[in-house]
Design a protein around this motif. Structure first.
Motif, PDB file in Angstrom:
ATOM      1  N   GLY A   1     -13.927   9.552   3.666  1.00 60.99           N
ATOM      2  CA  GLY A   1     -12.697  10.312   3.879  1.00 60.99           C
ATOM      3  C   GLY A   1     -11.394   9.613   3.586  1.00 60.99           C
ATOM      4  O   GLY A   1     -10.346  10.045   4.042  1.00 60.99           O
ATOM      5  N   LYS A   2     -11.429   8.521   2.809  1.00 63.34           N
ATOM      6  CA  LYS A   2     -10.144   7.921   2.423  1.00 63.34           C
ATOM      7  C   LYS A   2      -9.648   8.633   1.174  1.00 63.34           C
ATOM      8  O   LYS A   2     -10.366   8.720   0.175  1.00 63.34           O
ATOM      9  N   THR A   3      -8.440   9.167   1.239  1.00 60.79           N
ATOM     10  CA  THR A   3      -7.849   9.807   0.064  1.00 60.79           C
ATOM     11  C   THR A   3      -6.499   9.143  -0.152  1.00 60.79           C
ATOM     12  O   THR A   3      -5.754   8.928   0.803  1.00 60.79           O
ATOM     13  N   ALA A   4      -6.191   8.737  -1.378  1.00 64.92           N
ATOM     14  CA  ALA A   4      -4.915   8.032  -1.590  1.00 64.92           C
ATOM     15  C   ALA A   4      -4.531   8.093  -3.058  1.00 64.92           C
ATOM     16  O   ALA A   4      -5.355   8.389  -3.924  1.00 64.92           O
ATOM     17  N   ILE A   5      -3.278   7.798  -3.296  1.00 61.84           N
ATOM     18  CA  ILE A   5      -2.808   7.679  -4.684  1.00 61.84           C
ATOM     19  C   ILE A   5      -2.122   6.322  -4.863  1.00 61.84           C
ATOM     20  O   ILE A   5      -1.625   5.729  -3.910  1.00 61.84           O
ATOM     21  N   ASP A   6      -2.113   5.864  -6.113  1.00 58.94           N
ATOM     22  CA  ASP A   6      -1.422   4.616  -6.447  1.00 58.94           C
ATOM     23  C   ASP A   6       0.071   4.925  -6.650  1.00 58.94           C
ATOM     24  O   ASP A   6       0.423   5.957  -7.218  1.00 58.94           O
ATOM     25  N   LEU A   7       0.914   4.016  -6.177  1.00 58.69           N
ATOM     26  CA  LEU A   7       2.347   4.121  -6.469  1.00 58.69           C
ATOM     27  C   LEU A   7       2.716   2.973  -7.400  1.00 58.69           C
ATOM     28  O   LEU A   7       1.937   2.029  -7.557  1.00 58.69           O
TER      29      LEU A   7
ATOM     30  N   GLU B   1      -6.048  -6.630  -9.881  1.00 60.20           N
ATOM     31  CA  GLU B   1      -5.958  -5.300 -10.505  1.00 60.20           C
ATOM     32  C   GLU B   1      -4.497  -4.902 -10.698  1.00 60.20           C
ATOM     33  O   GLU B   1      -4.095  -4.445 -11.773  1.00 60.20           O
ATOM     34  N   SER B   2      -3.692  -5.138  -9.663  1.00 57.40           N
ATOM     35  CA  SER B   2      -2.288  -4.743  -9.758  1.00 57.40           C
ATOM     36  C   SER B   2      -1.532  -5.616 -10.761  1.00 57.40           C
ATOM     37  O   SER B   2      -0.729  -5.123 -11.552  1.00 57.40           O
ATOM     38  N   LEU B   3      -1.855  -6.932 -10.809  1.00 57.74           N
ATOM     39  CA  LEU B   3      -1.192  -7.804 -11.793  1.00 57.74           C
ATOM     40  C   LEU B   3      -1.556  -7.421 -13.228  1.00 57.74           C
ATOM     41  O   LEU B   3      -0.804  -7.712 -14.158  1.00 57.74           O
ATOM     42  N   SER B   4      -2.699  -6.770 -13.403  1.00 52.26           N
ATOM     43  CA  SER B   4      -3.083  -6.353 -14.763  1.00 52.26           C
ATOM     44  C   SER B   4      -2.390  -5.049 -15.144  1.00 52.26           C
ATOM     45  O   SER B   4      -2.634  -4.510 -16.221  1.00 52.26           O
ATOM     46  N   GLY B   5      -1.553  -4.523 -14.236  1.00 55.20           N
ATOM     47  CA  GLY B   5      -0.952  -3.206 -14.511  1.00 55.20           C
ATOM     48  C   GLY B   5      -2.028  -2.125 -14.516  1.00 55.20           C
ATOM     49  O   GLY B   5      -1.911  -1.123 -15.207  1.00 55.20           O
TER      50      GLY B   5
ATOM     51  N   SER C   1      -1.038 -14.378  -4.596  1.00 53.65           N
ATOM     52  CA  SER C   1      -0.668 -14.158  -3.191  1.00 53.65           C
ATOM     53  C   SER C   1       0.544 -13.244  -3.100  1.00 53.65           C
ATOM     54  O   SER C   1       0.614 -12.397  -2.223  1.00 53.65           O
ATOM     55  N   GLU C   2       1.458 -13.342  -4.054  1.00 52.65           N
ATOM     56  CA  GLU C   2       2.607 -12.425  -4.017  1.00 52.65           C
ATOM     57  C   GLU C   2       2.124 -10.975  -4.177  1.00 52.65           C
ATOM     58  O   GLU C   2       2.549 -10.075  -3.445  1.00 52.65           O
ATOM     59  N   ALA C   3       1.200 -10.770  -5.121  1.00 54.43           N
ATOM     60  CA  ALA C   3       0.685  -9.406  -5.328  1.00 54.43           C
ATOM     61  C   ALA C   3      -0.091  -8.933  -4.097  1.00 54.43           C
ATOM     62  O   ALA C   3       0.018  -7.776  -3.684  1.00 54.43           O
ATOM     63  N   ALA C   4      -0.860  -9.831  -3.488  1.00 59.59           N
ATOM     64  CA  ALA C   4      -1.675  -9.431  -2.323  1.00 59.59           C
ATOM     65  C   ALA C   4      -0.780  -9.041  -1.151  1.00 59.59           C
ATOM     66  O   ALA C   4      -1.129  -8.166  -0.363  1.00 59.59           O
ATOM     67  N   LEU C   5       0.376  -9.666  -1.061  1.00 58.90           N
ATOM     68  CA  LEU C   5       1.231  -9.381   0.097  1.00 58.90           C
ATOM     69  C   LEU C   5       1.931  -8.039  -0.009  1.00 58.90           C
ATOM     70  O   LEU C   5       2.437  -7.523   0.981  1.00 58.90           O
TER      71      LEU C   5
END
Ligand code: GLY
Length: 226
Positions: free
Chosen positions: A17-23, A124-128, A183-187
């Motif tokens: 039941g987790k539903t979410a979108i990326d911002l 994942e986020s650092l890879s855009g 670590s910056e991305a993880a935070l």
């Protein structure tokens, strides 16, 4: 009603039941818990997946085995990508069902399902978001294993087994990023509670620990996991 047609959706995102979108600021940053009325998983739909997409979802299967199920881990070691889809997926879903039933709103034990995700979401986020989720989770899981060895939480043999299985499935195990970037991305990830981050670290195959970690220590732990 959820009808998962990838391995990743079958064993993870269609359940719980987790539903979410990326911002723009990060992955899954807006969302809600909403349980599906029904999940219909027909493993025949997996037969038409491109191999790269199939492989990607296997990172979550391997994650489940490391968290809860050493016999499943051994089965994956034996069978590799030729594992029995129906039985293995049903087993992963059963593990996830048990955790979600015990902690639907992710306030405790459900955190375990984030194995590989704190480090993985950063990659994942650092890879855009050009790196797929499963590959990022594979890198994050291998980093968690190496960091756990450094912290004395697991032995080198366990970390080696984990990395070996990820590689057997053709998944990457190294982040080509610095610890400071990670670590910056993880935070900026949502899985942060004030000044601590709950890291999920393997103790042995089939058992992992939730380790509340001060934000100030994250970069050095990331460094140990590289
Ligand atoms: N995908 C992690 C969870 O459902 O909690």
């Amino acid at each position: 009603v959820q009808v998962p047609t990838t391995v990743l959706a079958a064993v993870d995102s269609s359940v719980g039941g987790k539903t979410a979108i990326d911002l723009g600021a990060g992955k899954n940053l807006a969302g809600a818990f909403w349980q599906p009325s029904y999940v219909l998983c027909d493993v025949n739909t997996l037969a038409t997946l491109p191999m790269e997409v199939f492989r990607d979802g296997c990172a979550e299967v391997i994650k489940t085995a490391i968290l809860f199920d050493e016999p499943l881990f051994m089965e994956l070691v034996r069978d590799g990508l030729g594992f029995d889809w129906e039985r293995v997926i049903a087993r992963c879903v059963a593990h996830k069902r048990d955790i979600v039933a015990a902690d639907e709103f992710d306030r405790g034990q459900r955190n375990l399902l984030n194995l590989g995700h704190t480090f993985g979401h950063a990659v994942e986020s650092l890879s855009g978001f050009t790196l797929s989720h499963g590959r990022a989770v594979a890198i994050g899981t291998a980093m968690a294993a190496r960091a756990a060895v450094h912290l004395g939480i697991c032995d080198q043999g366990t970390a080696t087994r984990i990395m070996w299985l990820l590689q057997k499935f053709g998944l990457p195990i190294f982040a080509e990023r610095t610890a400071a970037e990670l670590s910056e991305a993880a935070l900026s990830d949502k899985k942060r509670a004030g000044d601590t981050v709950n890291l999920i670290l393997p103790q042995k195959v089939g058992s992992c620990a939730i380790v509340p970690t001060p934000v100030s220590e994250l970069e050095s732990i990331m460094q140990a996991g590289l």
